[in-house]
Motif scaffolding. Structure first.
Motif, PDB file in Angstrom:
ATOM      1  N   LEU A 113       0.819  -1.202   0.000  1.00 11.44           N
ATOM      2  CA  LEU A 113       0.000   0.000   0.000  1.00 11.44           C
ATOM      3  C   LEU A 113       0.858   1.260   0.000  1.00 11.44           C
ATOM      4  O   LEU A 113       0.557   2.240  -0.699  1.00 11.44           O
ATOM      5  CB  LEU A 113      -0.929   0.003   1.215  1.00 11.44           C
ATOM      6  CG  LEU A 113      -2.102  -0.977   1.197  1.00 11.44           C
ATOM      7  CD1 LEU A 113      -2.845  -0.935   2.531  1.00 11.44           C
ATOM      8  CD2 LEU A 113      -3.064  -0.645   0.056  1.00 11.44           C
ATOM      9  N   TYR A 114       1.926   1.243   0.774  1.00  7.86           N
ATOM     10  CA  TYR A 114       2.818   2.405   0.847  1.00  7.86           C
ATOM     11  C   TYR A 114       3.454   2.674  -0.515  1.00  7.86           C
ATOM     12  O   TYR A 114       3.574   3.833  -0.938  1.00  7.86           O
ATOM     13  CB  TYR A 114       3.884   2.170   1.912  1.00  7.86           C
ATOM     14  CG  TYR A 114       4.886   3.292   2.061  1.00  7.86           C
ATOM     15  CD1 TYR A 114       4.474   4.610   2.241  1.00  7.86           C
ATOM     16  CD2 TYR A 114       6.252   3.027   2.033  1.00  7.86           C
ATOM     17  CE1 TYR A 114       5.402   5.634   2.393  1.00  7.86           C
ATOM     18  CE2 TYR A 114       7.181   4.035   2.185  1.00  7.86           C
ATOM     19  CZ  TYR A 114       6.760   5.343   2.358  1.00  7.86           C
ATOM     20  OH  TYR A 114       7.679   6.349   2.500  1.00  7.86           O
ATOM     21  N   GLY A 115       3.844   1.627  -1.218  1.00  8.77           N
ATOM     22  CA  GLY A 115       4.416   1.789  -2.547  1.00  8.77           C
ATOM     23  C   GLY A 115       3.427   2.437  -3.503  1.00  8.77           C
ATOM     24  O   GLY A 115       3.774   3.341  -4.272  1.00  8.77           O
ATOM     25  N   ARG A 116       2.180   1.997  -3.446  1.00  2.00           N
ATOM     26  CA  ARG A 116       1.141   2.573  -4.302  1.00  2.00           C
ATOM     27  C   ARG A 116       0.882   4.033  -3.923  1.00  2.00           C
ATOM     28  O   ARG A 116       0.674   4.895  -4.785  1.00  2.00           O
ATOM     29  CB  ARG A 116      -0.152   1.774  -4.176  1.00  2.00           C
ATOM     30  CG  ARG A 116      -0.089   0.364  -4.741  1.00  2.00           C
ATOM     31  CD  ARG A 116      -1.423  -0.338  -4.495  1.00  2.00           C
ATOM     32  NE  ARG A 116      -1.384  -1.731  -4.905  1.00  2.00           N
ATOM     33  CZ  ARG A 116      -2.371  -2.591  -4.693  1.00  2.00           C
ATOM     34  NH1 ARG A 116      -3.472  -2.194  -4.068  1.00  2.00           N
ATOM     35  NH2 ARG A 116      -2.268  -3.854  -5.094  1.00  2.00           N
ATOM     36  N   GLN A 117       0.876   4.299  -2.609  1.00  4.55           N
ATOM     37  CA  GLN A 117       0.602   5.658  -2.149  1.00  4.55           C
ATOM     38  C   GLN A 117       1.691   6.625  -2.597  1.00  4.55           C
ATOM     39  O   GLN A 117       1.402   7.742  -3.050  1.00  4.55           O
ATOM     40  CB  GLN A 117       0.481   5.671  -0.620  1.00  4.55           C
ATOM     41  CG  GLN A 117      -0.059   6.975  -0.054  1.00  4.55           C
ATOM     42  CD  GLN A 117      -1.564   7.086  -0.145  1.00  4.55           C
ATOM     43  OE1 GLN A 117      -2.283   6.766   0.776  1.00  4.55           O
ATOM     44  NE2 GLN A 117      -2.075   7.548  -1.278  1.00  4.55           N
ATOM     45  N   ARG A 118       2.941   6.216  -2.486  1.00  3.85           N
ATOM     46  CA  ARG A 118       4.045   7.066  -2.936  1.00  3.85           C
ATOM     47  C   ARG A 118       3.913   7.388  -4.416  1.00  3.85           C
ATOM     48  O   ARG A 118       4.049   8.544  -4.832  1.00  3.85           O
ATOM     49  CB  ARG A 118       5.400   6.379  -2.697  1.00  3.85           C
ATOM     50  CG  ARG A 118       5.812   6.237  -1.271  1.00  3.85           C
ATOM     51  CD  ARG A 118       7.301   5.920  -1.146  1.00  3.85           C
ATOM     52  NE  ARG A 118       7.772   4.960  -2.138  1.00  3.85           N
ATOM     53  CZ  ARG A 118       7.780   3.646  -1.983  1.00  3.85           C
ATOM     54  NH1 ARG A 118       7.298   3.118  -0.865  1.00  3.85           N
ATOM     55  NH2 ARG A 118       8.254   2.839  -2.920  1.00  3.85           N
ATOM     56  N   ALA A 119       3.635   6.370  -5.218  1.00  2.00           N
ATOM     57  CA  ALA A 119       3.502   6.579  -6.656  1.00  2.00           C
ATOM     58  C   ALA A 119       2.355   7.538  -6.954  1.00  2.00           C
ATOM     59  O   ALA A 119       2.459   8.404  -7.839  1.00  2.00           O
ATOM     60  CB  ALA A 119       3.289   5.240  -7.364  1.00  2.00           C
ATOM     61  N   ARG A 120       1.261   7.400  -6.235  1.00  2.00           N
ATOM     62  CA  ARG A 120       0.099   8.258  -6.451  1.00  2.00           C
ATOM     63  C   ARG A 120       0.416   9.708  -6.084  1.00  2.00           C
ATOM     64  O   ARG A 120      -0.029  10.649  -6.761  1.00  2.00           O
ATOM     65  CB  ARG A 120      -1.068   7.736  -5.612  1.00  2.00           C
ATOM     66  CG  ARG A 120      -2.411   8.346  -5.966  1.00  2.00           C
ATOM     67  CD  ARG A 120      -3.540   7.523  -5.344  1.00  2.00           C
ATOM     68  NE  ARG A 120      -4.835   8.042  -5.764  1.00  2.00           N
ATOM     69  CZ  ARG A 120      -5.462   9.035  -5.157  1.00  2.00           C
ATOM     70  NH1 ARG A 120      -4.903   9.600  -4.084  1.00  2.00           N
ATOM     71  NH2 ARG A 120      -6.633   9.467  -5.590  1.00  2.00           N
ATOM     72  N   LEU A 121       1.177   9.899  -5.005  1.00  2.00           N
ATOM     73  CA  LEU A 121       1.533  11.254  -4.599  1.00  2.00           C
ATOM     74  C   LEU A 121       2.438  11.924  -5.630  1.00  2.00           C
ATOM     75  O   LEU A 121       2.282  13.110  -5.930  1.00  2.00           O
ATOM     76  CB  LEU A 121       2.212  11.225  -3.227  1.00  2.00           C
ATOM     77  CG  LEU A 121       1.282  10.990  -2.032  1.00  2.00           C
ATOM     78  CD1 LEU A 121       2.085  10.836  -0.756  1.00  2.00           C
ATOM     79  CD2 LEU A 121       0.292  12.135  -1.894  1.00  2.00           C
ATOM     80  N   TYR A 122       3.414  11.168  -6.150  1.00  2.00           N
ATOM     81  CA  TYR A 122       4.289  11.734  -7.182  1.00  2.00           C
ATOM     82  C   TYR A 122       3.482  12.123  -8.421  1.00  2.00           C
ATOM     83  O   TYR A 122       3.770  13.127  -9.074  1.00  2.00           O
ATOM     84  CB  TYR A 122       5.378  10.734  -7.568  1.00  2.00           C
ATOM     85  CG  TYR A 122       6.636  10.841  -6.746  1.00  2.00           C
ATOM     86  CD1 TYR A 122       7.672  11.684  -7.131  1.00  2.00           C
ATOM     87  CD2 TYR A 122       6.785  10.111  -5.567  1.00  2.00           C
ATOM     88  CE1 TYR A 122       8.832  11.790  -6.365  1.00  2.00           C
ATOM     89  CE2 TYR A 122       7.933  10.204  -4.799  1.00  2.00           C
ATOM     90  CZ  TYR A 122       8.960  11.047  -5.206  1.00  2.00           C
ATOM     91  OH  TYR A 122      10.095  11.150  -4.458  1.00  2.00           O
ATOM     92  N   GLU A 123       2.454  11.348  -8.715  1.00  2.00           N
ATOM     93  CA  GLU A 123       1.654  11.603  -9.904  1.00  2.00           C
ATOM     94  C   GLU A 123       0.657  12.741  -9.714  1.00  2.00           C
ATOM     95  O   GLU A 123       0.474  13.577 -10.613  1.00  2.00           O
ATOM     96  CB  GLU A 123       0.886  10.330 -10.291  1.00  2.00           C
ATOM     97  CG  GLU A 123      -0.028  10.506 -11.497  1.00  2.00           C
ATOM     98  CD  GLU A 123      -0.910   9.297 -11.746  1.00  2.00           C
ATOM     99  OE1 GLU A 123      -1.783   9.377 -12.628  1.00  2.00           O
ATOM    100  OE2 GLU A 123      -0.736   8.273 -11.051  1.00  2.00           O
ATOM    101  N   ARG A 124       0.018  12.817  -8.532  1.00  2.00           N
ATOM    102  CA  ARG A 124      -1.135  13.700  -8.386  1.00  2.00           C
ATOM    103  C   ARG A 124      -0.955  14.860  -7.408  1.00  2.00           C
ATOM    104  O   ARG A 124      -1.797  15.754  -7.372  1.00  2.00           O
ATOM    105  CB  ARG A 124      -2.348  12.872  -7.940  1.00  2.00           C
ATOM    106  CG  ARG A 124      -2.692  11.745  -8.903  1.00  2.00           C
ATOM    107  CD  ARG A 124      -4.035  11.161  -8.590  1.00  2.00           C
ATOM    108  NE  ARG A 124      -4.353  10.027  -9.451  1.00  2.00           N
ATOM    109  CZ  ARG A 124      -5.539   9.450  -9.505  1.00  2.00           C
ATOM    110  NH1 ARG A 124      -6.509   9.879  -8.736  1.00  2.00           N
ATOM    111  NH2 ARG A 124      -5.747   8.426 -10.306  1.00  2.00           N
ATOM    112  N   SER A 125       0.064  14.839  -6.577  1.00  2.00           N
ATOM    113  CA  SER A 125       0.245  15.893  -5.576  1.00  2.00           C
ATOM    114  C   SER A 125       1.480  16.719  -5.900  1.00  2.00           C
ATOM    115  O   SER A 125       2.606  16.293  -5.646  1.00  2.00           O
ATOM    116  CB  SER A 125       0.366  15.295  -4.171  1.00  2.00           C
ATOM    117  OG  SER A 125       0.709  16.294  -3.235  1.00  2.00           O
TER     118      SER A 125
END
Length: 415
Positions: A7-19
């Motif tokens: 989950l942490y890996g997915r969250q990091r990727a999502r933050l780089y993409e969207r935040s």
């Protein structure tokens, strides 16, 4: 459900993409890709997120801020907190986030012993603040939920008299106020078996707990949450030896030294400030968010079989004063004063002479109770907390009471 590392890996990727906020923040710290940030074992390498950064982000990029990972049209709810300037900080949630908060709340209040069919009176407002998000947790448990809202003592006491609830949920300072009003009016509180307190430190203080349990004739259980992360994250079990974490698969917890920021182990006897990272949050995920909640891990004090570590909250580091190099938590002062019950009511008010955190001794402390106790209490505070107070005893019921959170520090006369 995927494991926390995934989950942490997915969250990091999502933050780089969207935040944009986190993409820039992590790049400035030398992490140019999600892989650079590493896993949970390396999380202490990442920079902290501070509340003031979120306020600045939202002010510069309204309405939700550059730290948000969704467009406002994707939000299901938007709560708010009030900042020091009075401007609200908006906290968006998607439908999935709302359901997650509901489940975390269900676990927290179940830990307190609430069961299906029990009646519980709550004083949380339905909005705009995040405490209202806890309301669905009671229905999730199957309780008979009786919401009376904020600031209506008459309605609360009437509900207790007529509906005979087994539980009441409010702040510890308000619980004390309600008990005082009930006693003065000869209103029985005997149906209440547990008083669930949160929203401010106090429920875990031995003196405050004794006072509340005596006044209500019921057991006191503490809960704790933080709006930016989740409304109710920690709940105390029947052992009453600290609060258990309710969201280990969704939120990663660290313990740090509040002064240096260095990592500390979440191990028995350790104390420090809690830091949170969302592992599975859609709307506005946070990385290494500093809570300012100061806790101690108390495994040895608990006989509970739960796997999550129990912690009592000592106070908030942003409420702390420094008196000639000594860290002073207002809640710790109140706990020392409570040793003198029943000759004191337990109510205190610290009135600094100077604005700001740093203070010179003696630090003025107003205490409700018998006038002759002043010197003894001052000596006890010096012995236990290692600073010199200027104790002024005042008559019972003369210090402010609140229907929500009570302030223990008053800067109105500070210069």
């Amino acid at each position: 459900m995927p494991d926390p590392e995934t989950l942490y890996g997915r969250q990091r990727a999502r933050l780089y993409e969207r935040s944009a906020f986190y993409r820039e923040k992590l790049s400035a710290a030398g992490f140019v890709s999600p892989a650079d940030a590493g896993g949970l074992a390396q999380i202490a390498r990442l920079p902290f997120t501070e509340k003031d950064e979120l306020r600045a982000s939202q002010a510069a990029h309204p309405p939700l801020g550059a730290h948000a990972a969704i467009d406002i049209t994707q939000a299901a709810r938007i709560y708010s907190t009030s900042g020091t300037s009075g401007a609200p900080l908006y906290i968006p949630l998607t439908r999935a986030d709302v359901e997650q908060w509901r489940e975390i709340g269900r676990r927290t209040y179940s830990c307190n012993g609430l069961q299906a069919g029990e009646r519980v009176v709550t004083t949380y407002g339905a909005g705009p603040f995040v405490a209202g998000a806890s309301l669905a947790a009671f229905e999730a448990i199957g309780c008979v939920h009786i919401p009376v809202g904020v600031g209506n003592t008459e309605r609360l006491l009437t509900a207790i008299e007529k509906l005979k609830p087994e539980a009441v949920a409010c702040t510890p300072s308000y619980a004390l106020h309600v008990a005082e009003v009930a006693s003065s009016r000869k209103i029985s509180l005997k149906s209440v078996q547990r008083v669930i307190v949160g929203g401010e430190p106090g429920g875990g203080e031995a003196g405050m707990r004794r006072k509340l349990e005596s006044a209500w004739g019921a057991k006191v259980y503490e809960i704790m949450g933080i709006g930016d992360v989740s409304a109710s994250l920690w709940g105390e079990c029947e052992e009453q030896a600290g609060m258990h974490f309710s969201a280990p698969e969704w939120i990663h917890v660290e313990l740090i030294d509040p002064d240096s920021g260095a990592a500390r182990k979440l191990a028995d006897g350790e104390s420090g400030e809690l830091v949170y990272t969302h592992l599975d949050r859609e709307a506005a995920p946070l990385l290494r968010f500093r809570s300012r909640d100061h806790v101690t891990v108390t495994v040895s004090a608990s006989r509970c079989s739960r796997s999550t570590l129990p912690v009592p909250c000592i106070g908030r580091t942003d409420d702390m004063l420094i008196v000639r190099g000594v860290n002073v938590f207002p809640s710790a002062v109140r706990e020392v004063v409570a040793r003198f019950q029943p000759k004191v009511t337990g109510a205190i008010l610290i009135k600094p002479r100077a604005k700001g955190v740093k203070q010179e001794p003696p630090l003025p402390v107003l205490i409700e109770g018998e006038a002759a106790l002043g010197e003894r209490i001052a000596k006890e505070i010096r012995s236990v907390l290692l600073f010199t107070p200027e104790v002024q005893m005042v008559r019972p019921q003369s210090l402010p009471r609140s229907d929500y959170k009570v302030k223990l520090v008053d800067y109105s006369e500070a210069r």
